[in-house]
Design a protein around this motif. Structure first.
Motif, short mmCIF file in Angstrom:
data_model
loop_
_atom_site.label_atom_id
_atom_site.label_comp_id
_atom_site.label_asym_id
_atom_site.label_seq_id
_atom_site.Cartn_x
_atom_site.Cartn_y
_atom_site.Cartn_z
N MET A 1 -25.29 19.89 -3.26
CA MET A 1 -25.07 18.88 -2.11
C MET A 1 -23.73 18.52 -2.43
SD MET A 1 -28.78 16.84 -2.25
CE MET A 1 -30.35 17.73 -1.80
N GLN A 2 -23.28 17.60 -1.23
CA GLN A 2 -21.72 17.02 -1.27
C GLN A 2 -22.05 15.94 -1.98
OE1 GLN A 2 -21.68 17.26 3.12
NE2 GLN A 2 -19.89 18.27 2.89
N LYS A 3 -20.99 15.58 -2.90
CA LYS A 3 -21.06 14.54 -3.47
C LYS A 3 -19.56 13.75 -3.23
CE LYS A 3 -21.82 12.15 -8.00
NZ LYS A 3 -22.61 12.33 -9.32
N CYS A 4 -19.76 12.52 -2.95
CA CYS A 4 -18.37 11.76 -2.84
C CYS A 4 -17.56 11.43 -4.06
CB CYS A 4 -18.73 10.75 -1.84
SG CYS A 4 -17.21 9.60 -1.64
N PRO A 5 -16.27 12.06 -4.07
CA PRO A 5 -15.76 11.50 -5.53
C PRO A 5 -15.10 10.28 -5.50
CG PRO A 5 -14.36 12.54 -3.88
CD PRO A 5 -15.62 12.73 -3.08
N ARG A 6 -14.91 9.59 -4.40
CA ARG A 6 -14.85 8.10 -4.33
C ARG A 6 -15.95 7.07 -4.67
NH1 ARG A 6 -12.54 5.26 1.26
NH2 ARG A 6 -11.42 7.23 1.24
N CYS A 7 -16.94 7.14 -3.88
CA CYS A 7 -18.16 6.16 -4.10
C CYS A 7 -19.41 6.89 -4.79
CB CYS A 7 -18.40 5.38 -2.84
SG CYS A 7 -19.49 6.58 -1.81
N GLY A 8 -19.40 8.13 -4.97
CA GLY A 8 -20.63 8.61 -5.75
C GLY A 8 -21.75 8.97 -5.11
N THR A 9 -21.82 8.54 -3.67
CA THR A 9 -22.94 9.06 -2.99
C THR A 9 -22.89 10.51 -2.79
OG1 THR A 9 -22.65 7.14 -1.64
CG2 THR A 9 -23.86 8.78 -0.56
N VAL A 10 -24.35 10.89 -2.92
CA VAL A 10 -24.57 12.15 -2.44
C VAL A 10 -25.11 12.63 -1.14
CG1 VAL A 10 -26.42 14.11 -3.07
CG2 VAL A 10 -25.45 12.67 -4.90
N ASN A 11 -24.46 13.15 -0.14
CA ASN A 11 -24.69 13.24 1.02
C ASN A 11 -25.48 14.64 1.52
OD1 ASN A 11 -22.63 11.46 2.77
ND2 ASN A 11 -21.71 11.98 0.76
N PHE A 12 -26.73 14.46 2.10
CA PHE A 12 -27.50 15.48 2.40
C PHE A 12 -27.99 15.15 3.97
CE2 PHE A 12 -30.69 18.73 2.82
CZ PHE A 12 -29.88 19.91 2.53
N GLN A 13 -28.16 15.91 4.85
CA GLN A 13 -27.54 17.22 5.08
C GLN A 13 -25.92 17.29 5.16
OE1 GLN A 13 -29.30 18.63 8.79
NE2 GLN A 13 -31.19 18.55 7.94
N PRO A 14 -25.50 18.38 4.95
CA PRO A 14 -23.99 18.48 4.73
C PRO A 14 -23.26 17.85 5.86
CG PRO A 14 -24.86 20.70 4.36
CD PRO A 14 -25.93 19.75 4.97
N LYS A 15 -22.16 17.01 5.76
CA LYS A 15 -21.73 16.24 6.78
C LYS A 15 -20.18 16.46 6.36
CE LYS A 15 -25.38 13.02 6.93
NZ LYS A 15 -25.97 13.70 6.07
N PRO A 16 -19.35 16.17 7.41
CA PRO A 16 -17.60 16.29 7.39
C PRO A 16 -17.19 15.28 6.51
CG PRO A 16 -18.53 15.78 9.73
CD PRO A 16 -19.79 15.94 8.74
N TRP A 17 -17.89 13.95 6.57
CA TRP A 17 -17.52 12.80 5.81
C TRP A 17 -18.60 11.99 4.93
CZ3 TRP A 17 -16.16 13.21 10.93
CH2 TRP A 17 -16.89 12.55 12.08
N CYS A 18 -18.28 11.33 4.15
CA CYS A 18 -19.27 10.47 3.23
C CYS A 18 -19.91 9.59 4.21
CB CYS A 18 -18.59 9.87 2.26
SG CYS A 18 -19.70 8.78 1.05
N ILE A 19 -21.24 9.41 4.07
CA ILE A 19 -21.78 8.62 5.19
C ILE A 19 -21.63 7.07 4.46
CG2 ILE A 19 -23.89 10.06 5.85
CD1 ILE A 19 -25.60 8.90 3.61
N GLU A 20 -21.55 6.83 3.30
CA GLU A 20 -21.00 5.26 2.93
C GLU A 20 -19.70 4.99 2.95
OE1 GLU A 20 -23.18 3.05 1.97
OE2 GLU A 20 -24.91 4.45 2.43
N CYS A 21 -18.82 5.73 2.59
CA CYS A 21 -17.22 5.10 2.54
C CYS A 21 -16.41 5.96 3.57
CB CYS A 21 -16.84 5.17 1.08
SG CYS A 21 -16.33 6.77 0.53
N GLY A 22 -16.89 7.17 4.19
CA GLY A 22 -16.11 7.68 5.23
C GLY A 22 -15.04 8.73 4.54
#
Ligand SMILES: [Zn+2]
Length: 138
Positions: free
Chosen positions: A30-51
Motif C-alpha cells: 500500500m502507499q505510505k506517506c513519508p511525511r505523516c505516516g498515513t497508509v493510503n488505500f486504494q492507490p491515490k495520487p496524493w496523501c489523503i491526510e496531508c496532500g
C-alpha cells in the motif's frame, strides 16, 4: 446455451500497477506517506491526510481483522468462476498497521465469518501482470 463471461480483470493504470504487480509476486503493498505516516488505500495520487505527492509503496503485514462483510449467494456473481465459489464472502479488512481494503475471504463457511475475525492474505495470479490478494482465516 449462454456462456457466462469470465471474471472481469482489473483495469490497471500507472497509479495502480505497483499494487497488482506486487500481488502477482506474493506481496501486499500500500502507499505510505513519508511525511505523516498515513497508509493510503486504494492507490491515490496524493496523501489523503496531508496532500504529500511522493507516496512510497510499502509492504504490509500479512494479517488483518474483518471490519465488515457481505455474503453473496447468487446474481451479482454471475461470472464463470464465481458460480463454483458460491456463496462468496467479501470483506472489508483492516490490515495490521495498514489501511482498510476490500477482498474475498475463502476457506471458511459463511456461518463462521464474523466482525473481528483474524485473517491472513494469500495471492492468486489472475493475468501475466496481476495477482489478487485474498484472505483465509488466520
Ligand atoms: Zn501524509
Amino acid at each position: 446455451m449462454n456462456a457466462l463471461p469470465k471474471k472481469p480483470l482489473p483495469e490497471i493504470s500507472d497509479l495502480t500497477r505497483p499494487f497488482w504487480t506486487a500481488a502477482r509476486e506474493g506481496r501486499l503493498v500500500m502507499q505510505k506517506c513519508p511525511r505523516c505516516g498515513t497508509v493510503n488505500f486504494q492507490p491515490k495520487p496524493w496523501c489523503i491526510e496531508c496532500g504529500e505527492r511522493a507516496l512510497e509503496w510499502t509492504e504490509m503485514p500479512s494479517e488483518g481483522t474483518v471490519y465488515s462483510y457481505t455474503i453473496s449467494h447468487s446474481v451479482a456473481m454471475n461470472y464463470l468462476g464465481w458460480q463454483e465459489e458460491l456463496p462468496v464472502v467479501m470483506c472489508l479488512i483492516d490490515i495490521d498497521d495498514g489501511a482498510r481494503m476490500y477482498a474475498q475471504l475463502t476457506d471458511t463457511v459463511a456461518e463462521d465469518v464474523h466482525v473481528g475475525m483474524r485473517v491472513r492474505v494469500y495471492f492468486e495470479e489472475i493475468s501475466k501482470e496481476a495477482g489478487i490478494p485474498k484472505f483465509r482465516p488466520a
